[in-house]
Write a protein that holds these residues in place. Sequence first.
Motif, PDB file in Angstrom:
ATOM      1  N   PRO A  38      -7.729 -19.816  35.720  1.00  0.00           N
ATOM      2  CA  PRO A  38      -7.149 -19.001  34.697  1.00  0.00           C
ATOM      3  C   PRO A  38      -7.966 -18.612  33.548  1.00  0.00           C
ATOM      4  CG  PRO A  38      -6.524 -21.325  34.676  1.00  0.00           C
ATOM      5  CD  PRO A  38      -7.220 -21.340  35.564  1.00  0.00           C
ATOM      6  N   PRO A  39      -7.749 -17.715  32.695  1.00  0.00           N
ATOM      7  CA  PRO A  39      -8.411 -17.520  31.442  1.00  0.00           C
ATOM      8  C   PRO A  39      -8.845 -18.515  30.756  1.00  0.00           C
ATOM      9  CG  PRO A  39      -6.735 -15.684  32.202  1.00  0.00           C
ATOM     10  CD  PRO A  39      -6.420 -16.836  32.885  1.00  0.00           C
ATOM     11  N   THR A  40      -9.665 -18.523  30.074  1.00  0.00           N
ATOM     12  CA  THR A  40     -10.232 -19.680  29.045  1.00  0.00           C
ATOM     13  C   THR A  40     -10.223 -19.141  27.693  1.00  0.00           C
ATOM     14  OG1 THR A  40     -11.726 -20.411  30.808  1.00  0.00           O
ATOM     15  CG2 THR A  40     -11.853 -21.339  28.551  1.00  0.00           C
ATOM     16  N   PRO A  41      -9.120 -19.463  26.961  1.00  0.00           N
ATOM     17  CA  PRO A  41      -9.163 -19.042  25.440  1.00  0.00           C
ATOM     18  C   PRO A  41     -10.645 -19.519  24.597  1.00  0.00           C
ATOM     19  CG  PRO A  41      -7.306 -20.524  25.872  1.00  0.00           C
ATOM     20  CD  PRO A  41      -8.357 -20.572  26.884  1.00  0.00           C
ATOM     21  N   LEU A  42     -11.094 -18.556  23.970  1.00  0.00           N
ATOM     22  CA  LEU A  42     -12.452 -19.067  23.179  1.00  0.00           C
ATOM     23  C   LEU A  42     -11.953 -19.037  21.656  1.00  0.00           C
ATOM     24  CD1 LEU A  42     -14.382 -16.602  25.208  1.00  0.00           C
ATOM     25  CD2 LEU A  42     -14.404 -19.005  25.203  1.00  0.00           C
ATOM     26  N   SER A  43     -12.324 -20.049  21.024  1.00  0.00           N
ATOM     27  CA  SER A  43     -12.007 -20.173  19.549  1.00  0.00           C
ATOM     28  C   SER A  43     -13.388 -19.690  18.801  1.00  0.00           C
ATOM     29  CB  SER A  43     -11.923 -21.571  19.050  1.00  0.00           C
ATOM     30  OG  SER A  43     -10.368 -21.814  19.792  1.00  0.00           O
ATOM     31  N   LEU A  44     -13.595 -18.525  18.148  1.00  0.00           N
ATOM     32  CA  LEU A  44     -14.507 -17.903  17.414  1.00  0.00           C
ATOM     33  C   LEU A  44     -13.868 -17.620  16.176  1.00  0.00           C
ATOM     34  CD1 LEU A  44     -16.233 -15.905  20.391  1.00  0.00           C
ATOM     35  CD2 LEU A  44     -16.949 -18.214  19.398  1.00  0.00           C
ATOM     36  N   SER A  45     -14.638 -17.874  15.058  1.00  0.00           N
ATOM     37  CA  SER A  45     -14.448 -17.558  13.940  1.00  0.00           C
ATOM     38  C   SER A  45     -15.398 -17.198  13.120  1.00  0.00           C
ATOM     39  CB  SER A  45     -13.297 -18.611  13.049  1.00  0.00           C
ATOM     40  OG  SER A  45     -13.009 -17.982  11.835  1.00  0.00           O
ATOM     41  N   PRO A  46     -15.939 -15.908  12.511  1.00  0.00           N
ATOM     42  CA  PRO A  46     -15.086 -14.737  12.811  1.00  0.00           C
ATOM     43  C   PRO A  46     -15.316 -14.124  14.161  1.00  0.00           C
ATOM     44  CG  PRO A  46     -16.939 -14.124  11.555  1.00  0.00           C
ATOM     45  CD  PRO A  46     -16.867 -15.771  11.610  1.00  0.00           C
ATOM     46  N   VAL A  47     -14.341 -13.569  14.820  1.00  0.00           N
ATOM     47  CA  VAL A  47     -14.744 -12.884  16.018  1.00  0.00           C
ATOM     48  C   VAL A  47     -15.602 -11.861  16.035  1.00  0.00           C
ATOM     49  CG1 VAL A  47     -13.327 -11.316  17.898  1.00  0.00           C
ATOM     50  CG2 VAL A  47     -12.050 -12.908  16.776  1.00  0.00           C
ATOM     51  N   PRO A  48     -16.716 -11.941  16.998  1.00  0.00           N
ATOM     52  CA  PRO A  48     -17.832 -11.020  16.998  1.00  0.00           C
ATOM     53  C   PRO A  48     -17.428  -9.722  16.926  1.00  0.00           C
ATOM     54  CG  PRO A  48     -17.955 -12.743  18.667  1.00  0.00           C
ATOM     55  CD  PRO A  48     -16.540 -12.688  18.264  1.00  0.00           C
ATOM     56  N   THR A  49     -18.526  -8.951  16.164  1.00  0.00           N
ATOM     57  CA  THR A  49     -18.250  -7.478  16.326  1.00  0.00           C
ATOM     58  C   THR A  49     -19.084  -6.738  17.354  1.00  0.00           C
ATOM     59  OG1 THR A  49     -19.734  -7.330  14.189  1.00  0.00           O
ATOM     60  CG2 THR A  49     -17.556  -7.097  13.798  1.00  0.00           C
ATOM     61  N   ARG A  50     -20.055  -7.460  17.558  1.00  0.00           N
ATOM     62  CA  ARG A  50     -21.121  -7.170  18.549  1.00  0.00           C
ATOM     63  C   ARG A  50     -21.321  -8.284  19.542  1.00  0.00           C
ATOM     64  NH1 ARG A  50     -26.288  -6.021  16.353  1.00  0.00           N
ATOM     65  NH2 ARG A  50     -25.621  -7.580  14.774  1.00  0.00           N
ATOM     66  N   ILE A  51     -21.383  -7.791  20.956  1.00  0.00           N
ATOM     67  CA  ILE A  51     -21.611  -8.995  21.892  1.00  0.00           C
ATOM     68  C   ILE A  51     -22.902  -8.198  22.809  1.00  0.00           C
ATOM     69  CG2 ILE A  51     -20.445  -9.967  23.836  1.00  0.00           C
ATOM     70  CD1 ILE A  51     -17.974 -10.120  22.428  1.00  0.00           C
ATOM     71  N   TRP A  52     -23.783  -9.310  23.165  1.00  0.00           N
ATOM     72  CA  TRP A  52     -24.683  -9.103  24.286  1.00  0.00           C
ATOM     73  C   TRP A  52     -24.354  -9.634  25.459  1.00  0.00           C
ATOM     74  CZ3 TRP A  52     -28.250 -11.185  20.262  1.00  0.00           C
ATOM     75  CH2 TRP A  52     -28.824 -10.151  19.366  1.00  0.00           C
ATOM     76  N   VAL A  53     -24.225  -8.974  26.482  1.00  0.00           N
ATOM     77  CA  VAL A  53     -24.239  -9.638  27.736  1.00  0.00           C
ATOM     78  C   VAL A  53     -25.299  -9.890  28.363  1.00  0.00           C
ATOM     79  CG1 VAL A  53     -23.142  -8.977  30.171  1.00  0.00           C
ATOM     80  CG2 VAL A  53     -22.017  -8.111  27.950  1.00  0.00           C
ATOM     81  N   CYS A  54     -25.610 -10.881  28.910  1.00  0.00           N
ATOM     82  CA  CYS A  54     -27.034 -11.381  29.422  1.00  0.00           C
ATOM     83  C   CYS A  54     -26.743 -11.842  31.066  1.00  0.00           C
ATOM     84  CB  CYS A  54     -27.668 -12.476  28.654  1.00  0.00           C
ATOM     85  SG  CYS A  54     -27.978 -12.029  27.009  1.00  0.00           S
ATOM     86  N   LEU A  55     -27.409 -11.023  31.848  1.00  0.00           N
ATOM     87  CA  LEU A  55     -27.334 -11.312  33.138  1.00  0.00           C
ATOM     88  C   LEU A  55     -28.570 -11.926  33.900  1.00  0.00           C
ATOM     89  CD1 LEU A  55     -25.680 -10.618  36.190  1.00  0.00           C
ATOM     90  CD2 LEU A  55     -26.906  -8.446  35.614  1.00  0.00           C
TER      91      LEU A  55
END
Length: 136
Positions: A38-55
């Motif tokens: 099932p989905p995993t909650p992620l606790s981040l503070s503050p929530v990112p405004t920019r995200i890199w996706v690394c494959l």
Amino acid sequence: MGVARKSVERKGKINMSPEGGIWAVEYLYGHLKSLTSPPTPLSLSPVPTRIWVCLDCTQQQVSFINADNGVQIFTFTAASFKRETICPWFMLWTQGIQLCLRDSTPQTPSPAQGDSCPSPATPASPLLAPAGEAQE
């Protein structure tokens, strides 16, 4: 946002999980979570405004990095790409939000890469902004 196998269904009910060929994180109702089963909650503070996706196809990993500070958000391991083409995957539900894509590689070490990659300067503006707000 994340990546998906090219063969992923794009109409009807979508299985938004690695089993369905999608490796992604979701921001909904003020909460960030990985789309695992099932989905995993992620606790981040503050929530990112920019995200890199690394494959990383060699290591079979999809990592999400906070582009604001270089901190790892979440990494999918044992990602089975089945020798398929992998495509960017986005789904926007919120009205008044604009998605802006930038061609940029992390300036900071990526957990999936192990060391730094040379790249152009990272834009200072967020990737998600209210519709109508000027982007550089």
